[in-house]
Scaffold this motif. Structure first.
Motif, PDB file in Angstrom:
ATOM      1  N   THR A 244      82.679  52.824 -34.319  1.00 32.58           N
ATOM      2  CA  THR A 244      83.478  51.601 -34.388  1.00 32.58           C
ATOM      3  C   THR A 244      83.039  50.553 -33.365  1.00 32.58           C
ATOM      4  OG1 THR A 244      85.171  52.457 -32.875  1.00 32.58           O
ATOM      5  CG2 THR A 244      85.477  52.899 -35.228  1.00 32.58           C
ATOM      6  N   GLY A 245      82.085  50.881 -32.499  1.00 32.27           N
ATOM      7  CA  GLY A 245      81.577  49.902 -31.550  1.00 32.27           C
ATOM      8  C   GLY A 245      80.645  48.913 -32.220  1.00 32.27           C
ATOM      9  N   GLU A 246      80.471  47.746 -31.612  1.00 27.24           N
ATOM     10  CA  GLU A 246      79.542  46.767 -32.175  1.00 27.24           C
ATOM     11  C   GLU A 246      78.106  47.274 -32.148  1.00 27.24           C
ATOM     12  OE1 GLU A 246      82.587  44.131 -29.919  1.00 27.24           O
ATOM     13  OE2 GLU A 246      81.783  46.144 -29.791  1.00 27.24           O
ATOM     14  N   TYR A 247      77.807  48.108 -31.144  1.00 25.31           N
ATOM     15  CA  TYR A 247      76.470  48.708 -31.037  1.00 25.31           C
ATOM     16  C   TYR A 247      76.602  50.215 -30.870  1.00 25.31           C
ATOM     17  CZ  TYR A 247      73.873  44.397 -31.161  1.00 25.31           C
ATOM     18  OH  TYR A 247      73.302  43.230 -31.602  1.00 25.31           O
ATOM     19  N   THR A 248      75.568  50.905 -31.316  1.00 22.67           N
ATOM     20  CA  THR A 248      75.553  52.365 -31.312  1.00 22.67           C
ATOM     21  C   THR A 248      74.269  52.856 -30.670  1.00 22.67           C
ATOM     22  OG1 THR A 248      76.906  52.552 -33.313  1.00 22.67           O
ATOM     23  CG2 THR A 248      75.483  54.421 -32.781  1.00 22.67           C
ATOM     24  N   ILE A 249      74.391  53.852 -29.799  1.00 23.35           N
ATOM     25  CA  ILE A 249      73.217  54.475 -29.183  1.00 23.35           C
ATOM     26  C   ILE A 249      73.244  55.969 -29.471  1.00 23.35           C
ATOM     27  CG2 ILE A 249      74.266  54.932 -26.912  1.00 23.35           C
ATOM     28  CD1 ILE A 249      71.525  54.108 -25.687  1.00 23.35           C
ATOM     29  N   ILE A 250      72.068  56.550 -29.625  1.00 22.60           N
ATOM     30  CA  ILE A 250      71.948  57.988 -29.871  1.00 22.60           C
ATOM     31  C   ILE A 250      71.659  58.689 -28.550  1.00 22.60           C
ATOM     32  CG2 ILE A 250      70.619  59.768 -31.066  1.00 22.60           C
ATOM     33  CD1 ILE A 250      70.063  57.569 -33.221  1.00 22.60           C
ATOM     34  N   GLN A 251      72.389  59.764 -28.289  1.00 26.01           N
ATOM     35  CA  GLN A 251      72.241  60.538 -27.058  1.00 26.01           C
ATOM     36  C   GLN A 251      72.161  62.019 -27.398  1.00 26.01           C
ATOM     37  OE1 GLN A 251      72.393  59.757 -23.361  1.00 26.01           O
ATOM     38  NE2 GLN A 251      71.542  61.820 -23.637  1.00 26.01           N
TER      39      GLN A 251
ATOM     40  N   ASN B  97      54.865  47.324 -33.399  1.00 26.35           N
ATOM     41  CA  ASN B  97      53.951  47.776 -32.343  1.00 26.35           C
ATOM     42  C   ASN B  97      54.701  48.590 -31.289  1.00 26.35           C
ATOM     43  OD1 ASN B  97      55.342  45.574 -31.308  1.00 26.35           O
ATOM     44  ND2 ASN B  97      53.625  44.847 -30.068  1.00 26.35           N
ATOM     45  N   LEU B  98      55.535  49.514 -31.771  1.00 26.48           N
ATOM     46  CA  LEU B  98      56.260  50.416 -30.876  1.00 26.48           C
ATOM     47  C   LEU B  98      55.289  51.331 -30.139  1.00 26.48           C
ATOM     48  CD1 LEU B  98      59.107  51.539 -33.318  1.00 26.48           C
ATOM     49  CD2 LEU B  98      59.411  50.073 -31.303  1.00 26.48           C
ATOM     50  N   THR B  99      55.721  51.807 -28.973  1.00 27.52           N
ATOM     51  CA  THR B  99      54.945  52.816 -28.261  1.00 27.52           C
ATOM     52  C   THR B  99      55.561  54.204 -28.398  1.00 27.52           C
ATOM     53  OG1 THR B  99      56.138  52.548 -26.159  1.00 27.52           O
ATOM     54  CG2 THR B  99      54.229  51.101 -26.541  1.00 27.52           C
ATOM     55  N   ASP B 100      56.828  54.300 -28.889  1.00 29.47           N
ATOM     56  CA  ASP B 100      57.501  55.600 -28.934  1.00 29.47           C
ATOM     57  C   ASP B 100      58.535  55.621 -30.061  1.00 29.47           C
ATOM     58  OD1 ASP B 100      58.403  58.133 -28.362  1.00 29.47           O
ATOM     59  OD2 ASP B 100      59.263  57.637 -26.416  1.00 29.47           O
ATOM     60  N   MET B 101      58.055  55.813 -31.281  1.00 32.50           N
ATOM     61  CA  MET B 101      58.948  55.865 -32.441  1.00 32.50           C
ATOM     62  C   MET B 101      59.878  57.069 -32.394  1.00 32.50           C
ATOM     63  SD  MET B 101      59.187  57.728 -35.515  1.00 32.50           S
ATOM     64  CE  MET B 101      57.539  58.315 -35.864  1.00 32.50           C
ATOM     65  N   GLU B 102      59.409  58.194 -31.815  1.00 31.71           N
ATOM     66  CA  GLU B 102      60.161  59.438 -31.836  1.00 31.71           C
ATOM     67  C   GLU B 102      61.204  59.543 -30.715  1.00 31.71           C
ATOM     68  OE1 GLU B 102      60.268  62.061 -33.796  1.00 31.71           O
ATOM     69  OE2 GLU B 102      58.669  61.636 -35.217  1.00 31.71           O
ATOM     70  N   THR B 103      61.362  58.523 -29.918  1.00 32.61           N
ATOM     71  CA  THR B 103      62.327  58.580 -28.822  1.00 32.61           C
ATOM     72  C   THR B 103      63.746  58.824 -29.317  1.00 32.61           C
ATOM     73  OG1 THR B 103      63.239  57.348 -26.943  1.00 32.61           O
ATOM     74  CG2 THR B 103      62.666  56.071 -28.894  1.00 32.61           C
ATOM     75  N   CYS B 104      64.520  59.548 -28.516  1.00 31.28           N
ATOM     76  CA  CYS B 104      65.944  59.722 -28.827  1.00 31.28           C
ATOM     77  C   CYS B 104      66.699  58.417 -28.639  1.00 31.28           C
ATOM     78  CB  CYS B 104      66.541  60.801 -27.929  1.00 31.28           C
ATOM     79  SG  CYS B 104      68.349  60.796 -27.879  1.00 31.28           S
ATOM     80  N   TYR B 105      66.418  57.711 -27.536  1.00 33.10           N
ATOM     81  CA  TYR B 105      67.186  56.525 -27.199  1.00 33.10           C
ATOM     82  C   TYR B 105      66.855  55.359 -28.124  1.00 33.10           C
ATOM     83  CZ  TYR B 105      69.681  57.977 -22.971  1.00 33.10           C
ATOM     84  OH  TYR B 105      70.551  58.568 -22.094  1.00 33.10           O
ATOM     85  N   LYS B 106      67.745  55.175 -29.093  1.00 34.09           N
ATOM     86  CA  LYS B 106      67.666  54.049 -30.014  1.00 34.09           C
ATOM     87  C   LYS B 106      69.033  53.379 -30.021  1.00 34.09           C
ATOM     88  CE  LYS B 106      64.228  56.022 -33.228  1.00 34.09           C
ATOM     89  NZ  LYS B 106      63.876  57.270 -32.535  1.00 34.09           N
ATOM     90  N   LEU B 107      69.044  52.085 -29.747  1.00 34.92           N
ATOM     91  CA  LEU B 107      70.279  51.301 -29.720  1.00 34.92           C
ATOM     92  C   LEU B 107      70.274  50.359 -30.919  1.00 34.92           C
ATOM     93  CD1 LEU B 107      72.834  50.288 -28.069  1.00 34.92           C
ATOM     94  CD2 LEU B 107      71.295  48.589 -27.086  1.00 34.92           C
ATOM     95  N   PHE B 108      71.318  50.442 -31.748  1.00 32.66           N
ATOM     96  CA  PHE B 108      71.366  49.672 -32.991  1.00 32.66           C
ATOM     97  C   PHE B 108      72.616  48.809 -33.068  1.00 32.66           C
ATOM     98  CE2 PHE B 108      69.217  53.687 -34.161  1.00 32.66           C
ATOM     99  CZ  PHE B 108      68.050  53.210 -34.718  1.00 32.66           C
ATOM    100  N   ASN B 109      72.482  47.667 -33.722  1.00 29.02           N
ATOM    101  CA  ASN B 109      73.649  46.952 -34.205  1.00 29.02           C
ATOM    102  C   ASN B 109      74.323  47.868 -35.226  1.00 29.02           C
ATOM    103  OD1 ASN B 109      75.012  45.315 -36.399  1.00 29.02           O
ATOM    104  ND2 ASN B 109      74.619  43.693 -34.924  1.00 29.02           N
ATOM    105  N   THR B 110      75.585  48.212 -34.995  1.00 29.48           N
ATOM    106  CA  THR B 110      76.245  49.233 -35.805  1.00 29.48           C
ATOM    107  C   THR B 110      76.350  48.851 -37.272  1.00 29.48           C
ATOM    108  OG1 THR B 110      77.526  49.969 -33.892  1.00 29.48           O
ATOM    109  CG2 THR B 110      78.336  50.627 -36.046  1.00 29.48           C
ATOM    110  N   LYS B 111      76.685  47.608 -37.555  1.00 34.73           N
ATOM    111  CA  LYS B 111      76.816  47.204 -38.957  1.00 34.73           C
ATOM    112  C   LYS B 111      75.478  47.280 -39.683  1.00 34.73           C
ATOM    113  CE  LYS B 111      80.928  44.295 -38.536  1.00 34.73           C
ATOM    114  NZ  LYS B 111      81.497  42.927 -38.704  1.00 34.73           N
TER     115      LYS B 111
END
Length: 240
Positions: A90-97, A159-173
């Motif tokens: 329900t947050g405006e942004y979402t991060i994976i941990q 041109n990402l350097t780390d596609m497989e990273t856990c830390y991804k922060l997204f606009n939730t919608k």
């Protein structure tokens, strides 16, 4: 400037009963910029240990935290756990941990800054850039991660350097509007490629720390997951 009132933190967990309180302590200790509130969504992927009891006990002792707990009735995979968490955010942004201790929640603010400053819709935390500490572990894992990132960049034109990273922060919608299919570790290339095709998307990357685990410590990803990632890059990059 972007005003964010709440950050949803999704934690997929499988047999993390012995350590999940440690990552929750780290999340609790973080003071987010601009007084952003934290919503912690834990998705237990049918753990066989005491993960459920550990979360219940922690929640009872830390009532000031907004912790929501969901449990799959059978093991579906990390991607499926993330699908459940994303639907509940329900947050405006979402991060994976991840529930382990490989990534440091103290760096949430580093990922939030490009968003709060009005530049980004998506921010990836890269283990391969910046001067933050990185545990030295597996040579072939590093080569594999770089190769998968290279393939993903080829089909996504990023041109990402780390596609497989856990830390991804997204606009939730934006994230909730993407139809995600991958049930396991194929989530990473799928969400990257599909997000890259979102009109006018602004993707940034910041350097983060990495305190990697060995297999003895409980690391779960293996070579089969790398093969699946290649399949997903081809599937979503070339044929969908």
């Amino acid at each position: 400037m972007m005003k964010i009132s709440k950050l949803s933190i999704i934690i997929p967990a499988y047999n993390e009963g012995g350590t999940i309180h440690l990552i929750l302590n780290k999340i609790k200790a973080v003071e987010l910029i601009d007084n952003i509130q934290k919503e912690i969504i834990i998705v237990d992927d049918c753990s066989k240990d005491n993960t459920e009891q550990a979360v219940a006990g922690y929640k009872a002792e830390n009532t000031e935290l907004d912790i929501r707990y969901f449990k799959h009735q059978y093991n579906k995979g990390k991607g499926a756990a993330l699908h459940t968490g994303i639907a509940q955010a329900t947050g405006e942004y979402t991060i994976i941990q991840d529930a382990d201790l490989e990534y440091d929640p103290a760096e949430y603010n580093d990922l939030l800054k490009p968003v709060c400053n009005g530049f980004a819709d998506v921010v990836y935390g890269s283990r391969f850039m910046g001067s933050n500490p990185h545990r030295i572990l597996f040579f072939w894992h590093t080569i594999g991660n770089r190769w998968l990132t290279f393939l993903s960049n080829m089909v996504s034109n990023l041109n990402l350097t780390d596609m497989e990273t856990c830390y991804k922060l997204f606009n939730t919608k934006l994230l909730q509007n993407i139809k995600l299919e991958e049930q396991r570790f194929g989530f990473e290339p799928e969400v990257t490629i599909k997000m890259s095709r979102t009109p006018r998307i602004r993707i940034y990357e910041v350097g983060i720390s990495y305190y990697g685990r060995t297999y003895e410590d409980g690391k779960k990803i293996g070579w089969k997951d790398g093969v699946r990632a290649i399949y997903c890059i081809l599937k979503y990059g070339l044929f969908k």
